[in-house]
Design an enzyme around this catalytic site. Structure first.
Site, PDB file in Angstrom:
ATOM      1  N   ASN A 135       0.836  -1.202   0.000  1.00  0.00           N
ATOM      2  CA  ASN A 135       0.000   0.000   0.000  1.00  0.00           C
ATOM      3  C   ASN A 135       0.871   1.252   0.000  1.00  0.00           C
ATOM      4  O   ASN A 135       1.934   1.288   0.604  1.00  0.00           O
ATOM      5  CB  ASN A 135      -0.969  -0.014   1.194  1.00  0.00           C
ATOM      6  CG  ASN A 135      -0.475   0.787   2.369  1.00  0.00           C
ATOM      7  OD1 ASN A 135      -0.556   2.020   2.389  1.00  0.00           O
ATOM      8  ND2 ASN A 135       0.063   0.094   3.370  1.00  0.00           N
ATOM      9  N   PHE A 170      -2.001   8.153   3.934  1.00  0.00           N
ATOM     10  CA  PHE A 170      -2.854   8.744   4.984  1.00  0.00           C
ATOM     11  C   PHE A 170      -4.087   9.429   4.380  1.00  0.00           C
ATOM     12  O   PHE A 170      -4.428  10.558   4.746  1.00  0.00           O
ATOM     13  CB  PHE A 170      -2.081   9.765   5.833  1.00  0.00           C
ATOM     14  CG  PHE A 170      -1.014   9.189   6.718  1.00  0.00           C
ATOM     15  CD1 PHE A 170      -0.917   7.835   6.971  1.00  0.00           C
ATOM     16  CD2 PHE A 170      -0.090  10.039   7.326  1.00  0.00           C
ATOM     17  CE1 PHE A 170       0.075   7.324   7.807  1.00  0.00           C
ATOM     18  CE2 PHE A 170       0.904   9.538   8.170  1.00  0.00           C
ATOM     19  CZ  PHE A 170       0.988   8.180   8.401  1.00  0.00           C
ATOM     20  N   SER A 226       5.220   5.266   8.885  1.00  0.00           N
ATOM     21  CA  SER A 226       4.667   4.963   7.570  1.00  0.00           C
ATOM     22  C   SER A 226       5.675   5.355   6.497  1.00  0.00           C
ATOM     23  O   SER A 226       6.266   6.430   6.564  1.00  0.00           O
ATOM     24  CB  SER A 226       3.357   5.716   7.339  1.00  0.00           C
ATOM     25  OG  SER A 226       2.958   5.599   5.978  1.00  0.00           O
ATOM     26  N   ASN A 242       4.899   6.114   3.479  1.00  0.00           N
ATOM     27  CA  ASN A 242       4.166   6.726   2.374  1.00  0.00           C
ATOM     28  C   ASN A 242       3.933   8.227   2.505  1.00  0.00           C
ATOM     29  O   ASN A 242       3.248   8.816   1.672  1.00  0.00           O
ATOM     30  CB  ASN A 242       2.822   6.013   2.198  1.00  0.00           C
ATOM     31  CG  ASN A 242       3.007   4.540   1.888  1.00  0.00           C
ATOM     32  OD1 ASN A 242       3.827   4.183   1.058  1.00  0.00           O
ATOM     33  ND2 ASN A 242       2.260   3.692   2.573  1.00  0.00           N
ATOM     34  N   THR A 243       4.469   8.851   3.557  1.00  0.00           N
ATOM     35  CA  THR A 243       4.423  10.308   3.689  1.00  0.00           C
ATOM     36  C   THR A 243       5.858  10.826   3.661  1.00  0.00           C
ATOM     37  O   THR A 243       6.660  10.441   4.522  1.00  0.00           O
ATOM     38  CB  THR A 243       3.737  10.725   5.003  1.00  0.00           C
ATOM     39  OG1 THR A 243       2.368  10.307   4.965  1.00  0.00           O
ATOM     40  CG2 THR A 243       3.792  12.229   5.191  1.00  0.00           C
ATOM     41  N   LYS A 303       4.649   4.079  17.259  1.00  0.00           N
ATOM     42  CA  LYS A 303       4.667   2.966  16.303  1.00  0.00           C
ATOM     43  C   LYS A 303       5.959   3.029  15.495  1.00  0.00           C
ATOM     44  O   LYS A 303       6.240   4.043  14.836  1.00  0.00           O
ATOM     45  CB  LYS A 303       3.458   3.037  15.375  1.00  0.00           C
ATOM     46  CG  LYS A 303       3.295   1.818  14.476  1.00  0.00           C
ATOM     47  CD  LYS A 303       1.933   1.808  13.814  1.00  0.00           C
ATOM     48  CE  LYS A 303       1.676   0.501  13.093  1.00  0.00           C
ATOM     49  NZ  LYS A 303       0.289   0.439  12.555  1.00  0.00           N
ATOM     50  N   ASN A 325       5.204  -1.487  11.728  1.00  0.00           N
ATOM     51  CA  ASN A 325       4.454  -0.944  10.609  1.00  0.00           C
ATOM     52  C   ASN A 325       4.759  -1.782   9.367  1.00  0.00           C
ATOM     53  O   ASN A 325       5.359  -2.849   9.462  1.00  0.00           O
ATOM     54  CB  ASN A 325       4.830   0.531  10.396  1.00  0.00           C
ATOM     55  CG  ASN A 325       3.693   1.367   9.842  1.00  0.00           C
ATOM     56  OD1 ASN A 325       2.970   0.936   8.957  1.00  0.00           O
ATOM     57  ND2 ASN A 325       3.544   2.583  10.365  1.00  0.00           N
TER      58      ASN A 325
END
Length: 370
Positions: A145, A149, A213, A215-216, A247, A276
């Site tokens: 993925n 967010f 994450s 993805n940011t 996390k 994560n």
């Protein structure tokens, strides 16, 4: 804030429950999953959340959801546990990422989860990354993925959570994962997180600070000692009596994990979530290898199973803080292994895509043997 465990019927004979779960697993594998997999991964995900939302709206459908959860539930009656000063009906929860905006609040407990972590939510509403951004790797039992967010913003989530609590629909502990808005520069991240903390005051049972994450842009740099100390110190202070967890990513080295843990303990966090998604493609089946290498984003599912256990074991050996283990839980025994590695609670998400809702009951049953 301590949520009461969801009331559930006493389990039938173990053999009866196991037969019911086998039947449900077969129905998912032969009917539901083939239908869902005709849709692209994100459409199927969205449909599941919409269904959870609709089923939780009225008493009749909530009762039907409870019956479905009972049919695939554990063959043993789990004992409640106390972690983070909260009472959980059992050790298995729904991980962040499934229900970012709290739409299924009335359904997750009925489906058998002992807690749910909403989000990741940000101070500002944001659409996330361009689609397609969710990819299945079937032979690997994995998902990639790069959602970014995507969410309606913390204030919309706070309104929904407040309304659900006032209506008496929240019967399990609810955590909220908070992250940085993409439009906010990394140097202004603290204020961005604090806006989310303020909006959720008195509503979340715990807060999870997501700095891991992939993805940011720039987010994982907040795991470095200096920025992490500033961020966690500010969030812990602002959160008051609400437990704050951090996390961490599975891609951190042991040294980096130790450094992050030292900072987290010094900041006064109440626990750690490990882990994560991963940027690694190790463990991906050769049939999926080309897709896996060409698709950006975080990998979850079976290839992460062993690394998640390793990180949980490492974290648990370095701190007395409670650990929530998440990553690669594809079976009840995977959930049990995270407890054996030192986790106090476990969470699952990607495993549901492949095993179906019966995975929840299997995981509860396996983790009840403590």
């Amino acid at each position: 804030m301590t949520s009461a465990p969801a009331p559930t019927p006493r389990p039938a004979a173990p053999a009866t429950r196991r037969v019911a779960r086998l039947a449900a697993d077969a129905a998912y594998a032969r009917l539901a999953r083939p239908l869902l997999w005709r849709l692209d991964a994100e459409t199927a995900h969205h449909g599941t959340v919409v269904a959870a939302d609709l089923l939780g709206r009225v008493p009749v459908t909530r009762a039907l959801t409870s019956l479905a959860g009972y049919a695939v539930g554990p063959a043993v009656e789990p004992d409640p546990v106390e972690v983070l000063g909260l009472r959980f009906p059992h050790r298995v929860g729904l991980a962040a990422g499934m229900d970012k905006d709290g739409r299924g609040l009335a359904s997750w407990g009925a489906l058998g989860f002992g807690h749910v972590e909403l989000g990741t939510v940000t101070a500002r509403p944001q659409p996330g990354n361009p689609r397609p951004r969710l990819v299945r790797l079937p032979r690997s039992r994995a998902v990639i993925n790069r959602m970014g967010f995507n969410n309606q913003g913390v204030h919309a989530l706070a309104d929904r959570l407040r309304a659900a609590r006032e209506a008496g629909l929240v019967r399990i502990p609810v955590g909220v994962s908070i992250g940085k808005s993409k439009v906010t520069p990394v140097e202004d991240a603290v204020g961005d997180y604090l806006e989310s903390v303020a909006a959720l005051e008195g509503l979340a049972d715990y807060l999870a600070v997501n700095v891991s994450s992939p993805n940011t842009p720039g987010l994982r740099s907040l795991q470095d000692a200096g920025p992490l100390a500033e961020l966690l110190g500010a969030v812990v202070t602002a959160a008051g009596a609400t437990p704050v967890l951090v996390k961490l990513a599975p891609d951190l080295t042991d040294h980096a994990l130790d450094e992050a843990l030292e900072v987290a303990v010094g900041a006064g966090v109440s626990g750690v979530i490990a882990t994560n998604t991963t940027l690694s493609r190790e463990g991906v089946h050769r049939v999926d290898a080309l897709t896996a290498q060409s698709e950006a984003g975080g990998l979850s599912g079976a290839p992460l199973t062993m690394r998640a256990r390793e990180v949980v074991a490492h974290v648990a050996s370095r701190t007395d803080l409670p650990v929530i283990g998440v990553g690669g839980v594809m079976s009840g025994e995977d959930a049990r292994a995270l407890l054996d590695a030192g986790a106090s609670l476990v969470q699952l998400y990607t495993g549901l895509v492949y095993a179906g809702p019966g995975l929840v009951g299997a995981a509860v049953e396996a983790t009840a043997r403590r």
